[in-house]
Write an enzyme that holds these catalytic residues in place. Structure first.
Site, PDB file in Angstrom:
ATOM      1  N   ARG A  26     -26.639 -30.813   5.658  1.00 21.20           N
ATOM      2  CA  ARG A  26     -28.008 -30.274   5.579  1.00 21.20           C
ATOM      3  C   ARG A  26     -29.000 -30.973   6.512  1.00 21.20           C
ATOM      4  NH1 ARG A  26     -29.949 -30.335  -0.253  1.00 21.20           N
ATOM      5  NH2 ARG A  26     -28.122 -31.581  -0.791  1.00 21.20           N
ATOM      6  N   ALA A 398     -63.207 -51.761  39.027  1.00 18.83           N
ATOM      7  CA  ALA A 398     -62.791 -50.425  38.609  1.00 18.83           C
ATOM      8  C   ALA A 398     -61.955 -49.768  39.697  1.00 18.83           C
ATOM      9  CB  ALA A 398     -64.020 -49.574  38.316  1.00 18.83           C
TER      10      ALA A 398
END
Ligand code: UD1
Ligand code: MG
Length: 476
Positions: A26, A398
């Protein structure tokens, strides 16, 4: 040997038999059922870990379906402390036939605890109580009352309350089916008696199987007293047969982990929205927001705060660090360390070998891999630091990256203390930026820079005075 505080005073060795030969149809999965996971550990591993807490002398795992895969998985994660053996059961002719395969590996002087590889959440103290009930010389069954006992073996008792038999659902009369006390699938039984009784099994029943549960009848026929140790916590004996049951037991397991953490003082925004797939250790005053997943070995230091939706694996987070929401930290084999007082995220990614010192700041969309950042270093926006050694107080601008891979090999970038790297720089490794230097924004740095210097490596700006923009030409 039994020498645990919860253990009965008996000195009888404990041997564990784990039935794990069934197919698990199952589950509809190529993976053998007992290798599906709860809390990041295979179902069978949970059972082996329970055997370890029983201080078992030996565990014999009965394998059948997917035997090679199941055996390899057990060996790879070998639980220390007891001898691990396998007995193959091919074909699978029932639970009694399964335990018969283990008999040659079982010494007569032990008490045998029969467990199933698909029943992961049995507590060791429950099993110690069961062993105590067996007293080392009786067959003891772990039982419970079920509101809907359909499918289970029923505990049939005599009018004086003594256990007479286990009757399997398919063999039971309507009166027997009305019994709500069921056999959990777990028993403790003296090895010598088990061997005697299993020799008498047959398969004359509704399923044509050799039922382990028939030994109850044989014990009673031999004039032996069979005891039932009844518990009320169904989760401890619940098996996994389907993805639904797997998910239900996962929730039950996670609820237990969450309660344990809260008992130690961890503040969980919602105990129902935490997943620990491994080992999470927390010092005092840790708080964890919703939907966090912890995997492998994770240690959170005192006062650490974890924002919502973080995934953290194999990492050590220092005291007072704040991990903002949506941060992914995965140390894999190398591990990740975050120093005390650091601020990470939101949306940061720390990969294997990221070693951050104290008060390091890693901001949004910054990725760090196999790099050391010394105290106070900052990379706050949109950056990549790979294979880099970054000194104290460095500010990494950045959009800047270390170009660590030349297409064939990885190279290191060294950024010494107090360097300021402007925005949108590419540092082509191997390269060293000398202490205190500055790199102008937009630079592609290919050569080492001297300490204290300003380095700029980009096209020079040109401004053309009074420049007339081209005019739109009329369409024909
Ligand atoms: C068994 C009990 C039943 C009990 C129930 C609890 C028997 C005959 N019945 O029923 O009384 O209420 O457990 O869940 O024991 N396995 C093997 N080889 C086999 C057959 C089974 O290894 O030949 C393994 C299975 O993989 C499983 C465990 O044994 O892990 C139990 O087998 P399962 O078929 O689930 O037992 P039930 O018929 O449900
Ligand atoms: Mg069955």
């Amino acid at each position: 040997m039994i020498s645990n505080n919860n253990a009965p005073s008996s000195t009888m060795p404990i041997d564990v038999v784990i039935m794990a030969a069934g197919k698990g149809t199952r589950m509809k999965s190529a993976l053998p059922k007992v290798l599906h996971r709860i809390g990041g550990r295979a179902l069978l591993q949970h059972v082996l870990d329970t055997a370890a807490s029983l201080q078992a002398r030996k565990a014999v795992v009965i394998t059948g379906h997917g035997a090679a895969q199941v055996e390899a998985a057990c060996e790879a994660s070998a639980t220390a402390g007891f001898a691990l053996e396998f007995a193959r059961q091919e074909p699978q002719l029932g639970t009694g036939h399964a335990v018969q395969q283990a008999l040659p590996a079982l010494a007569d002087d032990g008490v045998v605890v029969v467990l199933s590889g698909d029943v992961p959440l049995t507590r060791a103290d429950t099993l110690f109580q069961l062993i105590a009930a067996s007293g080392g010389n009786k067959l003891a069954l772990l039982t419970l009352e079920m509101p809907d006992p359909t499918g289970y073996g029923r505990i049939e008792r005599a009018s004086n309350g003594d256990v007479k038999a286990i009757v399997e659902h398919k063999d039971a009369s309507p009166a027997q089916r009305a019994i709500h006390e069921v056999y959990s699938g777990i028993m403790a039984v003296p090895a010598a008696a088990l061997k005697r009784w299993l020799a008498r099994l047959d398969n004359q029943n509704a399923q044509g199987e050799y039922y382990l549960t028939d030994i109850v009848r044989f014990a009673v026929a031999d004039g032996e007293h069979v005891v039932a140790h009844k518990i009320s916590d169904a989760v401890q004996v619940a098996g996994v047969n389907s993805p639904v049951q797997l998910a239900e037991l996962e929730r039950a397991y996670q609820r237990g982990v969450a309660l344990g953490l809260m008992e130690e003082g961890v503040r969980l925004a919602d105990p129902a929205r935490l997943d620990v797939r491994g080992d999470l250790r927390c010092a005092h005053d840790v708080s964890i927001d919703v939907n966090c997943v912890f995997m492998g070995q994770v240690h959170l230091g005192e006062g650490v705060s974890i924002g919502a939706n973080c995934v953290i694996a194999n990492a050590v987070i220092g005291a007072g660090a704040v991990i903002h929401p949506f941060t992914h930290i995965d140390g894999e084999k190398l591990g990740v360390t975050v120093g005390a007082g650091s601020l990470i995220g939101p949306f940061a990614r720390l990969r294997p070998g990221a070693e951050l010192g104290e008060e390091v700041h890693i901001g949004n969309f910054v990725e760090v891999k196999n790099s050391t950042l010394a105290r106070g270093a900052k990379a706050n926006h949109l950056a990549y630091l790979g294979d880099a050694t970054v000194g104290e107080r460095v500010n990494f601008g950045a959009g800047s990256i270390t170009a660590n891979y030349d297409g064939s090999n990885k190279h290191r970038t060294v950024i010494e203390a107090d360097v300021h790297v402007g925005s949108n720089c590419v540092l082509i490794a191997p390269v060293t930026l000398g202490a205190g230097g500055t790199v102008g924004g937009g630079s592609t740095i290919t050569k080492d820079t001297p300490a204290g210097s300003l380095s700029v490596a980009r096209g020079k700006q040109v401004s053309i005075a009074n420049w007339a923009r081209p005019q739109k030409t009329a369409k024909p």
